[in-house]
Design a protein around this motif. Structure first.
Motif, PDB file in Angstrom:
ATOM      1  N   ARG A 121       0.841  -1.215   0.000  1.00 47.80           N
ATOM      2  CA  ARG A 121       0.000   0.000   0.000  1.00 47.80           C
ATOM      3  C   ARG A 121       0.865   1.250   0.000  1.00 47.80           C
ATOM      4  N   VAL A 123       0.204   5.574   0.296  1.00 47.73           N
ATOM      5  CA  VAL A 123      -0.767   6.639   0.549  1.00 47.73           C
ATOM      6  C   VAL A 123      -0.128   7.956   0.129  1.00 47.73           C
ATOM      7  N   GLU A 145      -5.319   6.505  -1.490  1.00 47.02           N
ATOM      8  CA  GLU A 145      -4.731   5.282  -0.948  1.00 47.02           C
ATOM      9  C   GLU A 145      -4.761   4.229  -2.058  1.00 47.02           C
TER      10      GLU A 145
END
Ligand code: BG6
Length: 306
Positions: A121, A123, A145
């Motif tokens: 991930r 962001v 995100e």
């Protein structure tokens, strides 16, 4: 790479890099993050927080990217997933303002990264620049995100941190790659009304899946449904599931506009179709002070069993 870019790259890697999951490189003349999981990889430009590539294991790229893609030119790269915000298309009252809003050419900041066995991930956030003035909706806070598993999930969050009500439109302007546009159909929009942007009128969609045989520029309204591009040439179905969106844009420039735009490559229109998870047309998001909106899309691929 110049010294400043090299130092930025080193700093990004030290702060947000994650072994085997998130790392930073220079590509297309700018900085990108490369996300990796056991089942896919993705490339995200810091310019525009624009996802440029999403390749599930064993598949061709799900996203189309212009052969002329070049970061840092002050123009949006055509392809991947440009972020349209805080307005979709032309500015609602001033057509001299940039189409599709402010943030697709801005440099975004990385503000988070994470990984596990199953996901990677990143962001990213962008704040108003000097001179944005009233163009940046007062007090609006924006964050994207990006979560990679075997699917690509994008969540664009807008929060109203000001005192007045905000009205925004926007889109995850997704350029999907297709093997051959004449052998692809789009499911999930049957019977929905749409604004035909080429004729500036509202039409009622057919029951049949959408096929593309000429220029198309439609804002489908009143739909929160998953849309599927059935790509017969590549033997796959690309599903776009969504939340926080009641409009879906379908765009293909076809031959003349392909030539006019100049950054699609000779026959780009044959290899792409935009299916955009949007807040557009009558789908305007109104945020009271303190409220938050999340525009979410999850893109997944299935093989067509023969
Ligand atoms: C689509 C719009 O979302 O984006 C089209 O519906 C527009 O009208 C297309 O032509 C491409 O826009 P741009 O600004 O990236 O060339």
């Amino acid at each position: 790479m110049n010294g400043t870019a090299a130092r930025t790259l080193t700093a990004l890697e030290a702060r947000w890099g994650r072994a085997g999951a998130v790392h930073f490189e220079e590509r297309f003349g700018g900085l990108v993050a490369v996300l990796t999981t056991a089942n896919a990889n993705a490339v995200v430009a810091l310019q525009g927080a624009q996802v440029l590539s999403f390749v599930p294991a064993g598949q061709d790229d799900v996203l189309w990217l212009s052969p002329a893609a070049r970061l840092g030119t002050g123009r949006a790269v055509r392809g991947g997933v440009p972020i349209c915000w805080p307005w979709f298309g032309a500015h609602p009252s001033d057509s001299s303002k940039p189409a599709h809003g402010l943030v697709r050419v801005r440099d975004w900041q990385v503000v988070g990264s994470a990984s596990s066995v199953a996901h990677s991930r990143l962001v990213m956030a962008v704040a108003p620049a000097a001179g944005d003035g009233s163009l940046w909706p007062g007090g609006a806070w924006l964050q994207l995100e990006i979560t990679l598993t075997d699917t690509l999930a994008l969540a664009l969050a807008t929060e109203n941190r000001g005192g007045d009500v905000l009205a925004i439109t926007g889109a995850l302007h997704t350029y999907l790659a297709v093997g051959d546009i004449s052998n692809a159909t789009i499911e999930g929009l049957s019977g929905r009304p749409y604004i035909d942007q080429l004729a500036a009128q509202v039409m009622h969609g057919d029951a049949a899946p959408v096929t593309i045989t000429g220029e198309i520029d439609r804002i489908y309204q009143e739909t929160a449904d998953t849309v599927t591009v059935v790509d017969h040439a590549r033997g796959r179905r690309v599903n776009i599931a969504k939340q926080g969106s009641r409009s879906t844009v379908v765009w293909n420039p076809w031959i003349e506009k392909n030539a006019r735009l100049g950054d699609l490559g000779a026959e780009g229109y044959r290899r792409m179709v935009c299916v955009e998870t949007a807040n557009a047309g009558s789908d305007v998001v109104t945020l009271a002070a303190g409220a938050r909106h999340r525009l979410f899309a999850n893109i997944s691929v299935e093989k067509i069993e023969t």
